[in-house]
Design a protein around this motif. Structure first.
Motif, PDB file in Angstrom:
ATOM      1  N   THR A  18       0.834  -1.199   0.000  1.00 31.00           N
ATOM      2  CA  THR A  18       0.000   0.000   0.000  1.00 31.00           C
ATOM      3  C   THR A  18       0.872   1.253   0.000  1.00 31.00           C
ATOM      4  OG1 THR A  18      -1.794  -1.149   1.152  1.00 31.00           O
ATOM      5  CG2 THR A  18      -1.833   1.259   1.220  1.00 31.00           C
ATOM      6  N   ASP A 188      -4.658  -2.549   0.329  1.00 30.85           N
ATOM      7  CA  ASP A 188      -4.660  -3.206  -0.980  1.00 30.85           C
ATOM      8  C   ASP A 188      -5.334  -4.564  -0.972  1.00 30.85           C
ATOM      9  OD1 ASP A 188      -2.277  -5.596  -1.211  1.00 30.85           O
ATOM     10  OD2 ASP A 188      -2.254  -4.297   0.534  1.00 30.85           O
ATOM     11  N   PHE A 207      -7.013   0.388  -2.313  1.00 25.79           N
ATOM     12  CA  PHE A 207      -5.914   0.743  -3.208  1.00 25.79           C
ATOM     13  C   PHE A 207      -5.793  -0.361  -4.251  1.00 25.79           C
ATOM     14  CE2 PHE A 207      -1.085   0.828  -3.834  1.00 25.79           C
ATOM     15  CZ  PHE A 207      -1.168   1.769  -4.850  1.00 25.79           C
ATOM     16  N   LEU A 224      -1.961   6.365  -5.302  1.00 23.53           N
ATOM     17  CA  LEU A 224      -2.088   6.950  -3.969  1.00 23.53           C
ATOM     18  C   LEU A 224      -2.540   8.408  -4.016  1.00 23.53           C
ATOM     19  CD1 LEU A 224       1.001   5.454  -2.102  1.00 23.53           C
ATOM     20  CD2 LEU A 224      -1.388   4.790  -1.872  1.00 23.53           C
TER      21      LEU A 224
END
Length: 231
Positions: A18, A188, A207, A224
């Motif tokens: 992530t 994620d 994500f 991001l």
């Protein structure tokens, strides 16, 4: 892109996959660890098998189907078997230990990590929730210069349970002195990060780096920096 989240005070992040670029850093660590040995395969061949095997082992570990030691040994043992390489147990254990020690020495982050954190820091309390091993995760955070951003770091060893168990999220909320209603979880992994947080009553941002097909109501980003549009 959905409307911005409102009335949030605390943002929780997963770490590996992530913010911290696990696959890139892991590959570099294994390249260094395996370099002195005359193994009959390339690092590319090794990673071809290891990446998927490691994901499977982590999923089983998260669901309490295997222990930490079984994860560390089994993912390597199975990779060597897939490469038709006969590796004595002592060799597997040695490589596993060297890898754990080497991994935090490489600390590439995903593009936009510092940009996002610098944007969020003046407005929110930032935290980490991770299933990773305590000592390793602490080193990753410090060595990659992320430590000054986060007020709390919750790991599964502290909480006694792993994501997706809602108890680890409740533990993190208590540690952060905040509420589920005032928080957002970013990660994620659909099961560990997203479903786990939702079961604890926490709103989520997925994500979705690889643009996997997911249910349309799920709040997701592919980079991001897109999170800045939501918070």
């Amino acid at each position: 892109m959905p409307i911005k989240f409102e009335n949030k005070t605390d943002i929780f992040f997963d770490l590996d996959h992530t913010l911290w670029d696990f696959e890139r850093n892991s590959a570099m660590a294994f390249k260094t660890v395996l370099a002195p040995y005359k193994v009959p395969f390339t690092i590319e061949e090794f990673l071809h098998f290891y990446v998927g095997i490691n994901e499977d082992y982590w999923e089983r570990y998260s669901l309490n189907q295997i222990s930490q030691s079984e994860l560390r040994f089994g993912r390597l043992s199975d990779t060597f078997k897939a490469l038709s390489y006969t590796a004595p147990s002592v060799f597997v254990e040695d490589i596993a230990q060297q890898y754990i020690e080497m991994l935090p020495q490489y600390n590439h982050l995903y593009d936009g990590t510092f940009e996002l954190l610098d944007y969020l820091l003046p407005h929110y309390n930032l935290h980490v929730i991770t299933n990773g091993f305590h000592v390793v995760q602490e080193l990753k955070i410090r060595n990659s210069k992320l430590d000054n951003y986060f007020k709390t770091v919750t790991n599964s060893e502290m909480a006694g349970v792993k994501k997706p168990d809602p108890k680890i999220f409740n533990y993190a909320l208590d540690l952060a002195k905040t509420t589920a209603q005032g928080s957002v979880m970013i990660g994620d992994n659909l099961i560990a990060d997203i479903e786990g947080a939702q079961k604890a009553g926490i709103d989520t941002i997925y994500f979705n780096e690889h643009k996997k097909a997911v249910r349309p109501e799920l709040v997701q980003v592919h980079t991001l920096t897109q999170i800045k549009q939501l918070l």
